[in-house]
Design a protein around this motif. Structure first.
Motif, PDB file in Angstrom:
ATOM      1  N   PHE A  67       0.851  -1.174   0.002  1.00  0.00           N
ATOM      2  CA  PHE A  67      -0.164   0.110   0.027  1.00  0.00           C
ATOM      3  C   PHE A  67       0.832   1.236  -0.126  1.00  0.00           C
ATOM      4  O   PHE A  67       0.548   2.295  -0.443  1.00  0.00           O
ATOM      5  N   TRP A  68       1.961   1.303   0.755  1.00  0.00           N
ATOM      6  CA  TRP A  68       2.890   2.463   0.828  1.00  0.00           C
ATOM      7  C   TRP A  68       3.498   2.496  -0.665  1.00  0.00           C
ATOM      8  O   TRP A  68       3.711   3.660  -0.901  1.00  0.00           O
ATOM      9  N   GLY A  69       3.878   1.492  -1.465  1.00  0.00           N
ATOM     10  CA  GLY A  69       4.260   1.655  -2.656  1.00  0.00           C
ATOM     11  C   GLY A  69       3.322   2.253  -3.650  1.00  0.00           C
ATOM     12  O   GLY A  69       3.623   3.090  -4.395  1.00  0.00           O
ATOM     13  N   GLN A  70       2.054   1.866  -3.274  1.00  0.00           N
ATOM     14  CA  GLN A  70       0.966   2.624  -4.152  1.00  0.00           C
ATOM     15  C   GLN A  70       0.942   3.902  -4.146  1.00  0.00           C
ATOM     16  O   GLN A  70       0.655   4.814  -4.826  1.00  0.00           O
ATOM     17  N   LEU A  71       1.123   4.385  -2.400  1.00  0.00           N
ATOM     18  CA  LEU A  71       1.241   5.726  -2.361  1.00  0.00           C
ATOM     19  C   LEU A  71       1.987   6.250  -2.874  1.00  0.00           C
ATOM     20  O   LEU A  71       2.190   7.609  -3.517  1.00  0.00           O
ATOM     21  N   ALA A  72       3.243   5.870  -3.003  1.00  0.00           N
ATOM     22  CA  ALA A  72       4.486   6.474  -3.692  1.00  0.00           C
ATOM     23  C   ALA A  72       4.181   6.687  -5.187  1.00  0.00           C
ATOM     24  O   ALA A  72       4.804   7.615  -5.800  1.00  0.00           O
ATOM     25  N   ILE A  73       3.882   5.624  -6.056  1.00  0.00           N
ATOM     26  CA  ILE A  73       3.681   5.744  -7.330  1.00  0.00           C
ATOM     27  C   ILE A  73       2.542   6.770  -7.752  1.00  0.00           C
ATOM     28  O   ILE A  73       2.610   7.394  -8.655  1.00  0.00           O
ATOM     29  N   THR A  74       1.522   6.960  -6.792  1.00  0.00           N
ATOM     30  CA  THR A  74       0.551   7.634  -6.843  1.00  0.00           C
ATOM     31  C   THR A  74       1.055   8.961  -6.755  1.00  0.00           C
ATOM     32  O   THR A  74       0.736  10.020  -7.830  1.00  0.00           O
ATOM     33  N   ALA A  75       1.739   9.448  -5.699  1.00  0.00           N
ATOM     34  CA  ALA A  75       2.517  10.950  -5.797  1.00  0.00           C
ATOM     35  C   ALA A  75       3.225  11.094  -6.786  1.00  0.00           C
ATOM     36  O   ALA A  75       3.230  12.222  -7.380  1.00  0.00           O
ATOM     37  N   LEU A  76       4.058  10.287  -7.357  1.00  0.00           N
ATOM     38  CA  LEU A  76       4.836  10.392  -8.636  1.00  0.00           C
ATOM     39  C   LEU A  76       4.181  10.552  -9.926  1.00  0.00           C
ATOM     40  O   LEU A  76       4.365  11.583 -10.506  1.00  0.00           O
ATOM     41  N   ALA A  77       3.011   9.712 -10.112  1.00  0.00           N
ATOM     42  CA  ALA A  77       2.186  10.029 -11.156  1.00  0.00           C
ATOM     43  C   ALA A  77       1.457  11.460 -11.203  1.00  0.00           C
ATOM     44  O   ALA A  77       1.234  12.130 -12.104  1.00  0.00           O
ATOM     45  N   LEU A 163     -15.421   5.542  -5.848  1.00  0.00           N
ATOM     46  CA  LEU A 163     -14.306   5.564  -4.951  1.00  0.00           C
ATOM     47  C   LEU A 163     -13.001   5.332  -5.769  1.00  0.00           C
ATOM     48  O   LEU A 163     -12.049   5.178  -4.961  1.00  0.00           O
ATOM     49  N   ALA A 164     -12.857   5.476  -7.057  1.00  0.00           N
ATOM     50  CA  ALA A 164     -11.736   5.015  -7.849  1.00  0.00           C
ATOM     51  C   ALA A 164     -10.739   6.108  -7.390  1.00  0.00           C
ATOM     52  O   ALA A 164      -9.380   5.538  -7.541  1.00  0.00           O
ATOM     53  N   VAL A 165     -10.891   7.353  -7.309  1.00  0.00           N
ATOM     54  CA  VAL A 165      -9.638   8.337  -6.991  1.00  0.00           C
ATOM     55  C   VAL A 165      -9.328   8.725  -5.620  1.00  0.00           C
ATOM     56  O   VAL A 165      -9.166   9.627  -5.340  1.00  0.00           O
ATOM     57  N   VAL A 166      -9.840   7.852  -4.700  1.00  0.00           N
ATOM     58  CA  VAL A 166      -9.814   8.147  -3.248  1.00  0.00           C
ATOM     59  C   VAL A 166      -8.196   8.165  -2.932  1.00  0.00           C
ATOM     60  O   VAL A 166      -7.678   9.202  -2.323  1.00  0.00           O
ATOM     61  N   LEU A 167      -7.428   7.280  -3.289  1.00  0.00           N
ATOM     62  CA  LEU A 167      -5.869   7.437  -3.039  1.00  0.00           C
ATOM     63  C   LEU A 167      -5.072   8.861  -4.009  1.00  0.00           C
ATOM     64  O   LEU A 167      -4.527   9.470  -3.199  1.00  0.00           O
ATOM     65  N   PRO A 168      -5.479   9.269  -5.103  1.00  0.00           N
ATOM     66  CA  PRO A 168      -5.173  10.503  -5.380  1.00  0.00           C
ATOM     67  C   PRO A 168      -5.440  11.413  -4.972  1.00  0.00           C
ATOM     68  O   PRO A 168      -4.767  12.507  -4.734  1.00  0.00           O
ATOM     69  N   ALA A 169      -6.739  11.740  -4.406  1.00  0.00           N
ATOM     70  CA  ALA A 169      -7.103  12.569  -3.563  1.00  0.00           C
ATOM     71  C   ALA A 169      -6.322  12.681  -2.250  1.00  0.00           C
ATOM     72  O   ALA A 169      -6.089  13.948  -1.952  1.00  0.00           O
ATOM     73  N   LEU A 170      -6.390  11.423  -1.817  1.00  0.00           N
ATOM     74  CA  LEU A 170      -5.750  11.476  -0.270  1.00  0.00           C
ATOM     75  C   LEU A 170      -4.060  12.021  -0.480  1.00  0.00           C
ATOM     76  O   LEU A 170      -3.671  12.771   0.284  1.00  0.00           O
ATOM     77  N   VAL A 171      -3.323  11.856  -1.611  1.00  0.00           N
ATOM     78  CA  VAL A 171      -2.019  12.127  -1.872  1.00  0.00           C
ATOM     79  C   VAL A 171      -2.126  13.581  -2.254  1.00  0.00           C
ATOM     80  O   VAL A 171      -1.367  14.246  -1.599  1.00  0.00           O
ATOM     81  N   GLY A 172      -2.853  13.737  -3.275  1.00  0.00           N
ATOM     82  CA  GLY A 172      -2.532  14.980  -3.978  1.00  0.00           C
ATOM     83  C   GLY A 172      -3.249  16.137  -3.272  1.00  0.00           C
ATOM     84  O   GLY A 172      -2.585  17.274  -3.725  1.00  0.00           O
ATOM     85  N   GLU A 173      -4.262  16.144  -2.568  1.00  0.00           N
ATOM     86  CA  GLU A 173      -4.812  17.175  -1.906  1.00  0.00           C
ATOM     87  C   GLU A 173      -4.806  17.072  -0.358  1.00  0.00           C
ATOM     88  O   GLU A 173      -5.280  17.659   0.392  1.00  0.00           O
ATOM     89  N   ARG A 174      -3.831  16.060   0.138  1.00  0.00           N
ATOM     90  CA  ARG A 174      -3.520  15.746   1.476  1.00  0.00           C
ATOM     91  C   ARG A 174      -4.790  15.799   2.254  1.00  0.00           C
ATOM     92  O   ARG A 174      -5.012  16.274   3.447  1.00  0.00           O
TER      93      ARG A 174
END
Length: 274
Positions: A67-77, A163-174
Motif C-alpha cells: 500500500f505504501w508503494g502504491q502511495l509512492a507511485i500515486t504521488a509520482l504520477a 471511490l476510484a480516485v480516493v488514493l489520488p485525492a488523499l495524496v494530491g490534496e492531503r
C-alpha cells in the motif's frame, strides 16, 4: 467530459517517461511482498495455530508495504517532478491512507452482514467449524447467499467506480477521510465509464494472473516437483512469476487512477469556471 482513451495515453506516457524512478519502488514495495506472499500461502497448509497467526501477521505487514508503494507511485504520477521525493511523500500520507482503508474495510464488512444472517437463520454453526475450513452450508442457504452476491455485484462495481480516485485525492490534496467524499464528487457523471474500465482491467489481470500461476506453475511443478511441506522450488518460482504479473498490473492501475484524478479535477474546474 473526459475521455478514458486520453487518460490511458497519459498513463502510458507517464510510465514510459518515469520507468527509472518507478522501477525501484515497484520492485521493493510491490514485487517483493507479492512474491513472498505467494510462498507464504503454501506454508499455511497444515500450519499450526501459532504459525498460522505469524503468517497472517506477516501477510498484513506485506500488504501495508504494498500500500505504501502504491502511495509512492500515486504521488509520482500526480507530480513527476517529485522524483525520489515521492518516497517521503508516501511515508507522510501512510497513516491517513491506512485510516481511510480501515474505514472502507469496515463499510465493506457491513455489506457482508446479510450473508452471516442468512447462514445463521439456516442453522449454520460457525463455532463448530474446523479452523481454516468452511462450515457445512445447507443448499437453501447457499442459494440465498448466491442470489445476494449476484445482486450485490453491480452495486460493488458502482461503488468501486465512485471511490476510484480516493488514493489520488488523499495524496494530491492531503486529505484523510475527506478523500472519500472528494472522490464521490469527482466521479459523478462518469461512473459508468469507470465501471467499464474496471471490468476490462479485472478480466485482463485475471487472465494474465491465471496464465502465470496456473499454467506456468503446472509446468514448473512437473519439472521440479513439489516439496512435501508444500514449499518447494516450484512454488517459489510460481510465486515469483505471479508477483511479477501482479506488480505490473498494480503499477498500471495505480498510475491510471492518478491520471484519472487529474483529468476529473481539471474537468470539474473547467466546468466551474464557465
Amino acid at each position: 467530459m473526459i475521455s478514458m482513451g486520453t487518460v490511458w495515453d497519459r498513463t502510458a506516457e507517464f510510465l514510459s517517461d518515469n520507468l527509472g524512478t518507478i522501477l525501484p519502488i515497484a520492485l521493493t514495495a510491490i514485487f517483493v511482498p507479492a512474491a513472498i506472499s505467494g510462498s507464504l500461502g503454501e506454508l499455511n497448509r497444515g500450519a499450526t495455530p501459532g504459525l498460522a497467526a505469524g503468517l497472517g501477521l506477516a501477510s498484513l505487514l506485506l500488504a501495508v508495504v504494498t500500500f505504501w508503494g502504491q502511495l509512492a507511485i500515486t504521488a509520482l504520477a500526480l507530480d513527476p517532478s517529485l522524483g525520489k521525493g515521492a518516497v517521503p511523500a508516501a511515508t507522510r500520507r501512510l497513516p491517513a491512507g491506512l485510516l481511510v482503508m480501515i474505514v472502507l474495510l469496515l463499510a465493506a464488512l457491513l455489506l457482508a452482514i446479510p450473508v452471516g444472517v442468512i447462514l445463521a437463520l439456516n442453522g449454520v454453526d460457525f463455532s463448530a467449524a474446523t479452523p481454516g475450513a468452511m462450515p457445512q452450508v445447507p443448499p437453501a442457504a447457499a442459494l440465498w447467499v448466491t442470489l445476494y452476491v449476484l445482486a450485490l455485484l453491480p452495486v460493488l462495481l458502482w461503488l468501486a467506480a465512485r471511490l476510484a480516485v480516493v488514493l489520488p485525492a488523499l495524496v494530491g490534496e492531503r486529505l484523510a477521510i475527506g478523500a472519500i467524499p472528494r472522490s464521490w464528487r469527482l466521479t459523478g457523471g462518469v461512473a459508468l465509464k469507470i465501471v467499464g474500465v474496471l471490468i476490462l482491467y479485472a478480466v485482463v489481470a485475471t487472465v494474465a494472473s491465471l496464465a502465470a500461476t496456473t499454467a506456468f506453475g503446472a509446468v514448473i511443478t512437473l519439472v521440479a516437483g513439489r516439496g512435501e511441506d508444500g514449499l518447494s522450488l516450484a512454488t517459489v518460482l510460481t510465486g515469483t512469476v505471479g508477483g511479477a504479473v501482479s506488480t505490473a498490473f498494480t503499477v498500471l492501475g495505480t498510475a491510471f487512477t492518478a491520471k484519472l484524478f487529474l483529468a476529473l479535477r481539471a474537468a470539474k474546474e473547467a466546468a466551474a469556471a464557465q
